[in-house]
Design a protein around this motif. Structure first.
Motif, PDB file in Angstrom:
ATOM      1  N   MET A 183       3.049   0.513  34.980  1.00 18.68           N
ATOM      2  CA  MET A 183       2.468   1.148  33.961  1.00 18.68           C
ATOM      3  C   MET A 183       3.407   1.790  32.929  1.00 18.68           C
ATOM      4  O   MET A 183       4.483   2.216  33.591  1.00 18.68           O
ATOM      5  N   VAL A 184       3.180   2.021  31.942  1.00 26.06           N
ATOM      6  CA  VAL A 184       4.338   2.560  30.684  1.00 26.06           C
ATOM      7  C   VAL A 184       3.402   3.867  30.101  1.00 26.06           C
ATOM      8  O   VAL A 184       2.375   3.543  29.453  1.00 26.06           O
ATOM      9  N   LEU A 185       3.873   4.794  29.893  1.00 27.32           N
ATOM     10  CA  LEU A 185       3.332   6.235  29.308  1.00 27.32           C
ATOM     11  C   LEU A 185       4.090   6.072  27.843  1.00 27.32           C
ATOM     12  O   LEU A 185       5.138   5.919  27.753  1.00 27.32           O
TER      13      LEU A 185
ATOM     14  N   VAL B  79       8.207  13.691  30.882  1.00 24.37           N
ATOM     15  CA  VAL B  79       9.481  13.389  30.994  1.00 24.37           C
ATOM     16  C   VAL B  79       9.702  13.344  32.786  1.00 24.37           C
ATOM     17  O   VAL B  79      10.106  12.587  33.556  1.00 24.37           O
ATOM     18  N   GLU B  80       9.107  14.632  33.432  1.00 26.60           N
ATOM     19  CA  GLU B  80       9.227  14.937  34.662  1.00 26.60           C
ATOM     20  C   GLU B  80       8.324  14.020  35.342  1.00 26.60           C
ATOM     21  O   GLU B  80       8.722  13.710  36.490  1.00 26.60           O
ATOM     22  N   PHE B  81       7.241  13.708  34.962  1.00 24.58           N
ATOM     23  CA  PHE B  81       6.360  12.804  35.576  1.00 24.58           C
ATOM     24  C   PHE B  81       7.032  11.285  35.758  1.00 24.58           C
ATOM     25  O   PHE B  81       7.039  10.800  36.903  1.00 24.58           O
ATOM     26  N   VAL B  82       7.439  10.940  34.633  1.00 21.60           N
ATOM     27  CA  VAL B  82       8.000   9.405  34.681  1.00 21.60           C
ATOM     28  C   VAL B  82       9.391   9.373  35.624  1.00 21.60           C
ATOM     29  O   VAL B  82       9.490   8.379  36.420  1.00 21.60           O
TER      30      VAL B  82
ATOM     31  N   ALA C 251       8.391   4.705  30.360  1.00 22.22           N
ATOM     32  CA  ALA C 251       8.202   5.423  29.518  1.00 22.22           C
ATOM     33  C   ALA C 251       8.823   4.847  28.019  1.00 22.22           C
ATOM     34  O   ALA C 251       9.822   4.763  28.206  1.00 22.22           O
ATOM     35  N   THR C 252       7.898   4.931  26.961  1.00 20.91           N
ATOM     36  CA  THR C 252       9.021   4.723  25.602  1.00 20.91           C
ATOM     37  C   THR C 252       8.932   5.902  24.848  1.00 20.91           C
ATOM     38  O   THR C 252       8.177   6.888  25.220  1.00 20.91           O
ATOM     39  N   ILE C 253      10.053   6.045  24.330  1.00 21.54           N
ATOM     40  CA  ILE C 253      10.576   7.390  23.324  1.00 21.54           C
ATOM     41  C   ILE C 253      10.802   6.973  21.964  1.00 21.54           C
ATOM     42  O   ILE C 253      11.345   5.923  21.648  1.00 21.54           O
TER      43      ILE C 253
ATOM     44  N   PHE D  79      13.388   4.940  30.976  1.00 19.08           N
ATOM     45  CA  PHE D  79      12.784   5.354  29.678  1.00 19.08           C
ATOM     46  C   PHE D  79      13.769   4.367  28.950  1.00 19.08           C
ATOM     47  O   PHE D  79      14.763   3.802  28.912  1.00 19.08           O
ATOM     48  N   PHE D  80      12.811   3.819  27.831  1.00 22.79           N
ATOM     49  CA  PHE D  80      13.332   2.833  27.023  1.00 22.79           C
ATOM     50  C   PHE D  80      12.636   2.933  25.466  1.00 22.79           C
ATOM     51  O   PHE D  80      12.046   3.688  25.406  1.00 22.79           O
TER      52      PHE D  80
END
Ligand SMILES: NC(=O)N[C@@H](CC(=O)O)C(=O)O
Ligand SMILES: [Zn+2]
Ligand SMILES: [Zn+2]
Length: 347
Positions: free
Chosen positions: A172-174, A183-186, A195-197, A244-245
Motif C-alpha cells: 500500500m501507498v499512502l 510520516v510516523e505511521f509510514v 508514501a508519496t510526497i 518515501f518517494f
C-alpha cells in the motif's frame, strides 16, 4: 551541500493526474519532458475502473505524447464497490496496470464513484494482496464532523490501522501525505508500505492558502497543513528513508473552475516539478538525497527497474508563465508569474 549543477538519474512521478481529451494534450508534455514514467490517476469522468478502460486511456495518453518521447504511463484502476477479484487478476496479468486507487467516496475531485465502506471490497483487497498489486490511498475520512485539517490523521486511526491488521501483506501507498502522523505511521511500517510526497506540501504551509486574501491556486486535497507538519514531510523526504518517494499530485483544473465561489481542489506543478523538489531539498541542505527520493525509492517499491538515463539540473532561476494552455481554457500553474530557483539544463 551547495551546488549549482546536479546530474541525477531520470526521475519518475508516482502520483499524477493527466486528465483526458484536449486537456490531456495540453499537459502531458510537461511531465514527459522530465519524468521517465508516471503512475496515472484514474479519477476521470467516468472513472478508469476496468482493464479495458485502462487500456483505452493508456492509448489516448500515448497518442497525445510529443513524437520521440520515451515516457511510459503506468496505469491504475479506480476501486469501486463493483470491482471484482477477477478484474484484479486480469489487471495484474496485463502488465499495464500497476496499482488500484482507493478514493473514499466524496473525499476529493471525481471521487463520487469511490468506496463508501471498505467492508464492501474485502474480496478485492484479498485478491490484491494475493497478486501483489498495490493499493494507493487518498487517505482522508469524509465524515463531515471531522475537522478538515484532521482528516488524514483520523483516516490512519479509523481505516488504515484496521486495514493493515486485516491485510498485513497488502502492498500500500499512502498518497500525498501531509501530516507528521502519516510520516510516523509510514516510517514505522514494513517496506511494502510507502508514501508519496508532493512538492507543494514540501514548500508551503497552510498560511499560503490565505496570504493577503483567499488563494484558490494553493487549494488542494489533502489541504496544506501547519508548519510543524511541513517540517516533518521535509525531514521524511530528505532522510534517505526508502518508504518515501516522489509523487507530484500535479492536478490541473481550468482557471475558471478554481477561481470560483466553490473552487476545485488541485495544484498544477508538472511544468516545474523536479525543479521545485530541488528547491525543497536545497533548502533542507540535502540536495545529495534528491536522486534517491526521485529516482530510486519509487521503482524499488513497485518492483520496476530504475531508469538508466539522467537529467541535469542547474541553479538558474526562471519565471513561470502567468497561465498555460489547458484544452479550450487555461490553467494557472504553481508559482505563476514568480520564479523557480532551479532549471533543467538537459532532459
Ligand atoms: N489533489 C487534489 O487536490 N486534487 C486531485 C485529486 C486528489 O489527488 O485527491 C484532482 O484530481 O484534482
Ligand atoms: Zn488524492
Ligand atoms: Zn491526486
Amino acid at each position: 551541500m551547495s551546488s549549482t549543477r546536479l546530474e541525477i538519474t531520470r526521475p519518475d512521478d508516482w502520483h499524477l493526474h493527466l486528465r483526458d481529451g484536449a486537456a490531456l494534450g495540453s499537459v502531458v508534455a510537461d511531465t514527459a519532458r522530465q519524468f521517465g514514467r508516471a503512475i496515472v490517476m484514474p479519477n476521470l469522468k467516468p472513472p478508469v475502473a476496468t482493464l479495458a478502460q485502462a487500456r483505452e486511456y493508456r492509448a489516448r495518453i500515448l497518442a497525445a505524447l510529443p513524437v520521440g518521447t520515451r515516457f511510459q504511463p503506468l496505469m491504475t484502476l479506480y476501486l469501486t464497490e463493483a470491482t471484482t477479484p477477477d478484474e484484479i487478476a486480469r489487471a495484474k496479468a496485463s502488465g499495464i496496470v500497476h496499482a488500484v486507487k482507493y478514493y473514499p467516496a466524496g473525499a476529493t475531485t471525481n471521487s463520487q464513484a469511490g468506496v463508501r465502506d471498505l467492508a464492501n471490497v474485502q474480496g478485492v483487497l484479498e485478491a490484491m494482496e494475493q497478486h501483489g498489486l498495490p493499493l494507493l490511498m487518498h487517505g482522508e475520512v469524509t465524515d463531515p464532523a471531522v475537522d478538515i485539517f484532521d482528516r488524514e490523521q483520523v483516516f490512519i486511526d479509523r481505516q488504515l490501522l484496521p486495514l493493515r491488521e486485516r491485510f498485513p501483506k497488502l502492498r500500500m501507498v499512502l498518497e500525498h501525505i501531509t501530516t507528521r502522523a502519516a510520516v510516523e505511521f509510514v516510517r514505522a511500517a514494513p517496506t511494502h508500505v510507502g508514501a508519496t510526497i508532493t512538492a507543494h506540501h514540501l514548500l508551503l504551509n497552510r498560511n499560503a492558502i490565505f496570504e493577503g486574501g483567499i488563494r484558490p491556486h494553493h487549494y488542494c486535497l489533502p489541504v496544506l497543513k501547519r508548519e510543524t507538519h511541513r517540517t516533518a514531510l521535509v525531514e521524511a523526504a530528505t532522510s534517505g528513508d526508502t518508504h518515501f518517494f516522489l509523487g507530484t499530485d500535479s492536478a490541473p483544473h481550468a482557471q475558471e473552475a478554481k477561481e470560483a465561489a466553490c473552487g476545485c481542489a488541485g495544484i498544477y506543478t508538472a511544468h516545474a516539478a523536479i525543479e521545485l523538489y530541488a528547491e525543497a531539498f536545497e533548502q533542507a541542505g540535502r540536495l545529495d538525497r534528491l536522486e534517491a527520493f526521485a529516482g530510486f525509492h519509487g521503482p524499488d517499491f513497485y518492483g520496476l527497474p530504475r531508469n538508466t538515463d539522467s537529467i541535469v539540473l542547474e541553479r538558474k532561476p526562471w519565471t513561470v508563465p502567468d497561465a498555460l494552455p489547458f484544452g479550450a481554457s487555461q490553467c494557472v500553474p504553481f508559482r505563476a508569474g514568480q520564479s523557480v530557483a532551479w532549471s533543467i539544463a538537459r532532459c
